[in-house]
Write an enzyme that holds these catalytic residues in place. Structure first.
Site, PDB file in Angstrom:
ATOM      1  N   GLU A  46      -1.194  -4.355  42.292  1.00 54.84           N
ATOM      2  CA  GLU A  46      -0.362  -4.653  40.970  1.00 54.84           C
ATOM      3  C   GLU A  46      -1.360  -5.945  40.677  1.00 54.84           C
ATOM      4  O   GLU A  46      -1.040  -6.834  40.921  1.00 54.84           O
ATOM      5  CB  GLU A  46       1.110  -5.020  41.495  1.00 54.84           C
ATOM      6  CG  GLU A  46       1.809  -3.702  41.905  1.00 54.84           C
ATOM      7  CD  GLU A  46       2.885  -4.355  42.819  1.00 54.84           C
ATOM      8  OE1 GLU A  46       3.936  -4.988  42.088  1.00 54.84           O
ATOM      9  OE2 GLU A  46       3.202  -4.305  43.879  1.00 54.84           O
TER      10      GLU A  46
ATOM     11  N   HIS B  97       2.977  -0.197  38.613  1.00 52.73           N
ATOM     12  CA  HIS B  97       3.321  -0.163  39.965  1.00 52.73           C
ATOM     13  C   HIS B  97       3.098   1.302  40.670  1.00 52.73           C
ATOM     14  O   HIS B  97       3.980   1.876  41.272  1.00 52.73           O
ATOM     15  CB  HIS B  97       4.802  -0.431  39.999  1.00 52.73           C
ATOM     16  CG  HIS B  97       5.296  -1.183  41.439  1.00 52.73           C
ATOM     17  ND1 HIS B  97       4.744  -0.652  42.585  1.00 52.73           N
ATOM     18  CD2 HIS B  97       6.094  -2.460  41.627  1.00 52.73           C
ATOM     19  CE1 HIS B  97       5.256  -1.457  43.599  1.00 52.73           C
ATOM     20  NE2 HIS B  97       5.995  -2.383  43.185  1.00 52.73           N
TER      21      HIS B  97
END
Length: 335
Positions: free
Chosen positions: A299, A166
């Protein structure tokens, strides 16, 4: 290795490696990417903090390894091998990014080699509601042209396994107040639609000639505030892009500050998040405060909530079979 502060009564440590072009730092809490410096430009392109406290108390997912399953599982429920499982709920009605204490909020064992930082974690059977004793390894490696993420998992029971990183990117550095001038090229014609809770639905949306269309190079900020139901539900870009093809392939390009980043992965797609919930109240490294939309995340992942969608490939890890996934971020730049 250097001291990176404490979480409750446990010390956290920061590990740094470099090659001719890059310097990378990872901390053991959350197997978190703390910084990534392009040496020739003397710029750190990752938002982050000077100590572990920021990752615990300010922006909890920033830079972290996310799992067992990234993104949202609807109502925290799924069925596997005829058994129904209930996960911890931590995001409205859903289980997000592994639950209340996902992989982002645990300590990992770290080993360092010349070009890699190797992070290992043992997740017990039943942790956050997931079945199986799971051994996880995440390897951050410096390449001649960028950064590689390798994810590995093996379990003694069938389980779910869908990890991502992330990292919050801004090519103007972690004190920049906006990412909206960055440009994207995304090799996709469809996204997963989201509901008002951010849950990705099974239904796809054709994005050709919509605000989500990045087939041709376009600034993130051009269409982000358009009157579009999906932009309203996501509070901006917070959607899974479905990348055509299978296996290791190019997914996107991101441009800013004369830097070009290419993203490659063998996963099904990636979640584009435009930092919509950053609030500018943080006290980050170099005195960065991370205002709303000051960074962008890519992501790479399985389709969100796919374990509950018969039409999607689910992130099932079969017992005693090692599974691996790979994501690369490569860079080019001008002075």
């Amino acid at each position: 290795m250097k001291d990176f502060g404490k979480v409750e009564n446990r010390n956290s440590y920061l590990y740094t490696i470099e090659n001719n072009k890059f310097i990378m730092s990872v901390c053991d809490y959350g197997a978190t990417l703390v910084s990534f410096v392009i040496k020739e430009k003397n710029i750190d392109i990752i938002q982050g903090f000077d100590s572990v406290d920021g990752y615990v108390n300010q922006v909890v997912y920033m830079g972290a390894t996310i799992g067992r399953v990234c993104n949202r599982i609807k109502n925290g429920e799924f069925e596997l091998d005829g058994i129904k499982y209930k996960l911890n709920i931590n995001n409205g009605p859903n289980s997000l990014h592994g639950g209340i204490n996902g992989f982002n909020s645990v300590f990992w064992d770290i080993e360092v080699s010349a070009n890699s930082i190797i992070c290992k974690y043992f997740s017990k059977d039943g942790e956050e509601g997931y079945p199986g004793n799971l051994n996880v390894k995440v390897v951050y490696s410096l390449m001649d042209d960028g950064l590689r993420f390798e994810y590995e998992g093996i379990s003694d029971k069938d389980t779910l396994f869908s990890l991502t990183n992330h990292a919050f990117f801004n090519f103007y550095g972690p004190t920049s107040n906006s990412v909206l001038e960055h440009e994207l090229v995304i090799n996709a014609n469809h996204i997963g639609m989201v509901d008002e809770n951010g849950q990705t639905l099974e239904e796809l949306m054709n994005i050709v000639n919509t605000p989500f269309d990045f087939r041709n190079k376009k600034k993130i900020g051009v269409d982000i505030d358009k009157d579009n139901p999906q932009l309203i539900n996501g509070n901006g870009y917070d959607h899974h892009y479905v990348i055509d093809g299978c296996g290791y392939r190019k997914m996107l390009e991101c441009y800013g500050n004369k830097i070009k980043m290419n993203v490659y992965s063998d996963l099904d797609g990636f979640h584009l998040y435009s930092g919509n919930f950053l609030d500018g109240k943080s006290k980050g490294k170099f005195n960065g405060s991370f205002p709303r939309r000051s960074a962008v995340c890519f992501e790479t992942q399985y389709y969100p909530n796919s374990i509950n969608y018969s039409s999607k490939k689910a992130p099932i890890l079969k017992a005693n079979i090692l599974k691996k996934h790979l994501t690369d971020f490569t860079f080019e730049w001008e002075e």
